[in-house]
Design a protein around this motif. Structure first.
Motif: not given
Length: 322
Positions: A53-58
């Motif tokens: 959702v945060s497009t963070g990729g973790f």
């Protein structure tokens, strides 16, 4: 900043912020529920929900999303990467039944069109040039990587560093474009690229018809000269920072090839994650020297804060006047 007009979805900034928080929370809960139903553990589901959702990729595994080896999980995450890379203001308008705003939104249409065309070209390239004997598999990995990199999420399901040159160049282009304004995605943002292209067209046309008064529209509304100048400046600034960063990395890491060098800068400046070559999806940044990591860390901060906030620290005149 969002290119959308927020008038009509809230009476003040507080109301708008609360609506956007509600939308973000709702998307997170739906994404989490879907991942849990698809068999992920609570820990994996909650971590990948936050990262999607945060497009963070973790990720919780070295293989990223490829660890799960599930087409259903990939489709679900791909869907939410797309949803969360579209302007959140549009969802607020949707809650107000503002369908007309969706019809007028040029950025989201171009965004979806680029994803579709890039997926198609990469899949065909993987089949004809890359030697992938399964068309369905080629489309599966192409769709996921195209969406992941354009939305700057950074999830991986395949080693795209070994893909044919055309596919790599398309992915490189998508890294720079990024998602839509007003979304959680990074990159330069698509609305700026649309204005950039239209400004070039306007300038070329004006050189042949100097007496003609012309305006540029985005999402059905005319844009100001100040906005166009700001867009041109920011795109140019992004290019300069990328070039200077690549030169510095090449000086610090003479063993890196050009692909690794440039994409290391792009992957950090635009908050993508993986690059190509020695910083590709099957590698990481651990082999780089400490001073190189410091430089790339600074680039991550510059890109995440939209350039101006960090660069202002290097202008002493601003400290005195403001």
């Amino acid at each position: 900043s969002s290119a959308q007009d927020t008038r009509g979805i809230g009476t003040n900034s507080r109301d708008i912020a609360l609506q956007l928080w509600f939308i973000y929370l709702a998307l997170s809960l739906i994404c989490f529920a879907g991942l849990k139903l698809l068999g992920l553990s609570f820990f994996d589901a909650i971590c990948h929900t936050f990262a999607t959702v945060s497009t963070g990729g973790f990720g919780t595994h070295n293989e990223s999303i490829g660890y799960f080896n599930s087409q259903a999980v990939e489709i679900w995450i791909t869907l939410f990467m797309i949803i969360c890379s579209i302007n959140f203001i549009l969802y607020a308008w949707l809650l107000k039944r503002g369908w007309q705003r969706w019809k007028q939104d040029e950025e989201s249409k171009v965004f979806l069109a680029i994803l579709f065309l890039a997926t198609l070209v990469v899949a065909v390239d993987l089949t004809w040039v890359g030697g992938d004997t399964s068309t369905s598999h080629a489309f599966r990995v192409a769709a996921f990587q195209v969406v992941s990199l354009m939305t700057t999420t950074g999830f991986v399901t395949a080693d795209f560093g070994t893909w044919p040159p055309l596919s790599d160049q398309i992915l490189l282009m998508l890294m720079v474009i990024g998602g839509c304004a007003g979304s959680t995605a990074g990159g330069v943002k698509l609305s700026r690229w649309i204005l950039f292209v239209k400004s070039i067209k306007l300038q070329i046309t004006s050189s042949f018809r100097p007496a003609r008064v012309m305006q540029i529209s985005l999402n059905g509304r005319h844009t100001s000269d100040a906005l166009r100048i700001d867009t041109l400046f920011l795109v140019g600034l992004a290019g300069i920072i990328t070039a200077v960063g690549a030169i510095l990395v090449s000086l610090m890491e003479p063993s890196l090839d050009m692909d690794s060098n440039v994409t290391a800068v792009l992957a950090t400046l635009f908050n993508i994650g993986p690059g190509l070559g020695k910083v590709g999806p099957t590698h990481n940044f651990s082999e780089l020297a400490p001073y190189t990591k410091v430089l790339l860390t600074m680039l991550m901060a510059v890109g995440r804060l939209e350039f101006y906030a960090i660069l202002a620290l290097f202008l002493p005149s601003l400290w005195k006047n403001y």
